[in-house]
Design a protein around this motif. Structure first.
Motif, PDB file in Angstrom:
ATOM      1  N   CYS A   9       4.938  -6.947   1.711  1.00  0.00           N
ATOM      2  CA  CYS A   9       4.583  -5.739   2.036  1.00  0.00           C
ATOM      3  C   CYS A   9       4.716  -6.015   3.632  1.00  0.00           C
ATOM      4  O   CYS A   9       4.254  -7.216   4.191  1.00  0.00           O
ATOM      5  N   VAL A  10       4.853  -4.860   4.500  1.00  0.00           N
ATOM      6  CA  VAL A  10       4.972  -4.835   5.724  1.00  0.00           C
ATOM      7  C   VAL A  10       3.631  -3.875   6.108  1.00  0.00           C
ATOM      8  O   VAL A  10       3.458  -2.735   5.588  1.00  0.00           O
ATOM      9  N   GLY A  11       2.689  -4.447   6.858  1.00  0.00           N
ATOM     10  CA  GLY A  11       1.650  -3.767   7.534  1.00  0.00           C
ATOM     11  C   GLY A  11       1.807  -2.862   8.541  1.00  0.00           C
ATOM     12  O   GLY A  11       2.620  -3.502   9.518  1.00  0.00           O
ATOM     13  N   LEU A  31       3.543  -9.247   7.893  1.00  0.00           N
ATOM     14  CA  LEU A  31       3.954  -9.377   6.539  1.00  0.00           C
ATOM     15  C   LEU A  31       2.797 -10.002   5.873  1.00  0.00           C
ATOM     16  O   LEU A  31       1.972 -10.510   6.443  1.00  0.00           O
ATOM     17  N   PHE A  32       2.519  -9.165   4.588  1.00  0.00           N
ATOM     18  CA  PHE A  32       1.699  -9.850   3.395  1.00  0.00           C
ATOM     19  C   PHE A  32       2.361  -9.747   2.173  1.00  0.00           C
ATOM     20  O   PHE A  32       3.389  -9.224   1.943  1.00  0.00           O
ATOM     21  N   SER A  33       1.857 -10.458   1.143  1.00  0.00           N
ATOM     22  CA  SER A  33       2.444 -10.287  -0.199  1.00  0.00           C
ATOM     23  C   SER A  33       1.464 -10.096  -1.494  1.00  0.00           C
ATOM     24  O   SER A  33       0.351 -10.120  -1.187  1.00  0.00           O
ATOM     25  N   PHE A  58      -4.248   5.384  -1.417  1.00  0.00           N
ATOM     26  CA  PHE A  58      -2.898   5.324  -1.482  1.00  0.00           C
ATOM     27  C   PHE A  58      -2.198   5.119  -0.066  1.00  0.00           C
ATOM     28  O   PHE A  58      -2.593   5.427   0.860  1.00  0.00           O
ATOM     29  N   GLU A  59      -0.982   4.215  -0.273  1.00  0.00           N
ATOM     30  CA  GLU A  59      -0.235   4.133   0.965  1.00  0.00           C
ATOM     31  C   GLU A  59       1.170   4.391   0.496  1.00  0.00           C
ATOM     32  O   GLU A  59       1.614   3.437  -0.240  1.00  0.00           O
ATOM     33  N   THR A  60       1.863   5.257   0.878  1.00  0.00           N
ATOM     34  CA  THR A  60       3.197   5.521   0.133  1.00  0.00           C
ATOM     35  C   THR A  60       4.367   5.027   1.021  1.00  0.00           C
ATOM     36  O   THR A  60       4.238   5.182   2.301  1.00  0.00           O
ATOM     37  N   GLU A  61       5.233   4.193   0.343  1.00  0.00           N
ATOM     38  CA  GLU A  61       6.175   3.256   1.086  1.00  0.00           C
ATOM     39  C   GLU A  61       7.579   3.445   0.481  1.00  0.00           C
ATOM     40  O   GLU A  61       7.631   3.499  -0.793  1.00  0.00           O
ATOM     41  N   ILE A  62       8.651   3.187   1.306  1.00  0.00           N
ATOM     42  CA  ILE A  62       9.959   3.026   0.799  1.00  0.00           C
ATOM     43  C   ILE A  62       9.678   1.565   0.237  1.00  0.00           C
ATOM     44  O   ILE A  62       9.443   0.548   0.829  1.00  0.00           O
ATOM     45  N   ILE A  87       3.633   2.775  -4.148  1.00  0.00           N
ATOM     46  CA  ILE A  87       2.170   2.919  -3.556  1.00  0.00           C
ATOM     47  C   ILE A  87       1.703   1.429  -3.449  1.00  0.00           C
ATOM     48  O   ILE A  87       1.620   0.714  -4.421  1.00  0.00           O
ATOM     49  N   ASP A  88       1.277   1.196  -2.126  1.00  0.00           N
ATOM     50  CA  ASP A  88       0.707   0.009  -1.930  1.00  0.00           C
ATOM     51  C   ASP A  88      -0.769   0.301  -2.003  1.00  0.00           C
ATOM     52  O   ASP A  88      -1.591   0.986  -1.049  1.00  0.00           O
ATOM     53  N   PHE A  89      -1.452   0.297  -3.106  1.00  0.00           N
ATOM     54  CA  PHE A  89      -2.868   0.570  -3.306  1.00  0.00           C
ATOM     55  C   PHE A  89      -3.812  -0.357  -2.776  1.00  0.00           C
ATOM     56  O   PHE A  89      -3.431  -1.384  -2.673  1.00  0.00           O
ATOM     57  N   ALA A 108      -7.986  -7.366  -1.386  1.00  0.00           N
ATOM     58  CA  ALA A 108      -8.130  -5.807  -1.445  1.00  0.00           C
ATOM     59  C   ALA A 108      -6.740  -5.169  -1.674  1.00  0.00           C
ATOM     60  O   ALA A 108      -6.480  -3.883  -1.771  1.00  0.00           O
ATOM     61  N   LYS A 109      -5.544  -6.160  -1.758  1.00  0.00           N
ATOM     62  CA  LYS A 109      -4.386  -5.641  -1.840  1.00  0.00           C
ATOM     63  C   LYS A 109      -3.650  -6.281  -3.122  1.00  0.00           C
ATOM     64  O   LYS A 109      -2.435  -5.585  -3.332  1.00  0.00           O
ATOM     65  N   GLY A 110      -4.087  -7.289  -3.602  1.00  0.00           N
ATOM     66  CA  GLY A 110      -3.278  -7.638  -5.085  1.00  0.00           C
ATOM     67  C   GLY A 110      -3.806  -7.712  -6.005  1.00  0.00           C
ATOM     68  O   GLY A 110      -3.544  -8.272  -7.305  1.00  0.00           O
ATOM     69  N   GLY A 177       5.984  -0.371   4.548  1.00  0.00           N
ATOM     70  CA  GLY A 177       4.963   0.226   5.338  1.00  0.00           C
ATOM     71  C   GLY A 177       4.858   1.798   5.051  1.00  0.00           C
ATOM     72  O   GLY A 177       5.609   2.378   4.554  1.00  0.00           O
ATOM     73  N   THR A 178       3.432   2.125   5.256  1.00  0.00           N
ATOM     74  CA  THR A 178       3.302   3.404   5.198  1.00  0.00           C
ATOM     75  C   THR A 178       3.085   4.485   6.478  1.00  0.00           C
ATOM     76  O   THR A 178       2.630   3.831   7.265  1.00  0.00           O
ATOM     77  N   PRO A 179       3.371   5.569   6.202  1.00  0.00           N
ATOM     78  CA  PRO A 179       3.234   6.540   7.413  1.00  0.00           C
ATOM     79  C   PRO A 179       1.757   6.952   7.468  1.00  0.00           C
ATOM     80  O   PRO A 179       1.103   6.684   6.583  1.00  0.00           O
TER      81      PRO A 179
HETATM   82 ZN    ZN Z   1       0.984  -0.589   2.916  1.00  0.00          ZN
END
Ligand code: ZN
Length: 211
Positions: A9-11, A31-33, A58-62, A87-89, A108-110, A177-179
């Protein structure tokens, strides 16, 4: 869904999003995973998320899927075989606490279901992607809308950076990454993932006590 190996995932890849969370705009990709256990496909079902760990954003991402082994010099369009909206919740309260302590973001992300993806579609050309917005509807209202042309680090830079530092091969996913416009989900929220006007996935949030 085809087999998935690593989930990168790109932050902070969109300046307006970095700004809304009062983060600095990075000078190289961040980057994180996520564990593969975090992965789930949104196909109309209830998605269970923790109710007792503070607000979940929610973080909406391609999301791009790597279709073959990486080789130096390979172009995105040759390497990536498909894409989805994901979505990167994020457990935002937990993340702020981890950031303060200088700890990794994994808690927080995994968590399970934190890497939500729509169905995958064939990867269009980069030029075509720049003409189509991705968006998230929450209970029928648009809450996030983005376009890859606003990325700080483009897809080519992201894949080269990821391959160089971690390795990249078939079955790897990258959340890019999210807008701006991230926000909280509540129990029973209906989320719809859109590529242009096409619905690629949807789900309902189910907040559950995790003990
Ligand atoms: Zn994200």
């Amino acid at each position: 869904m085809n087999k998935v190996n690593n989930i990168y995932c790109v932050g902070r890849n969109y300046a307006a999003h970095a700004k809304e969370l009062q983060n600095e705009v990075p000078t190289s990709p961040m980057l994180f995973s996520k564990p593969t256990h975090a992965l789930v496909e949104a196909s109309g079902q209830d998605i269970s998320l923790p109710s007792n760990r503070g607000s979940i954003h929610f973080e909406t991402e391609i999301v791009i899927r790597i279709g073959k082994p990486y080789e130096k010099g390979i172009k995105v369009e040759e390497l990536v075989d498909s894409m989805a909206i994901g979505i990167d919740f994020t457990l935002r309260v937990v993340q702020s606490e981890l950031k303060k302590k200088g700890h990794p973001w994994l808690l927080a992300k995994g968590f399970p279901n934190s890497a939500l993806v729509s169905k995958f579609i064939s990867f269009p050309s980069i030029e075509e992607m720049k003409m189509i917005d991705f968006s998230l509807l929450k209970n029928g209202e648009t809450v996030q809308q983005g376009n890859i042309k606003n990325m700080i680090f483009d897809l080519q830079t992201i894949i080269d950076f990821t391959a160089l530092n971690f390795g990249l091969g078939e079955g790897d996913l990258i959340f890019t990454g999210t807008p701006e416009g991230v926000g909280p989900v509540s129990n029973k929220d209906h989320l719809t993932l859109l590529w242009g006007n096409s619905v690629l996935g949807e789900c309902f949030i189910k907040l559950d006590l995790i003990v």
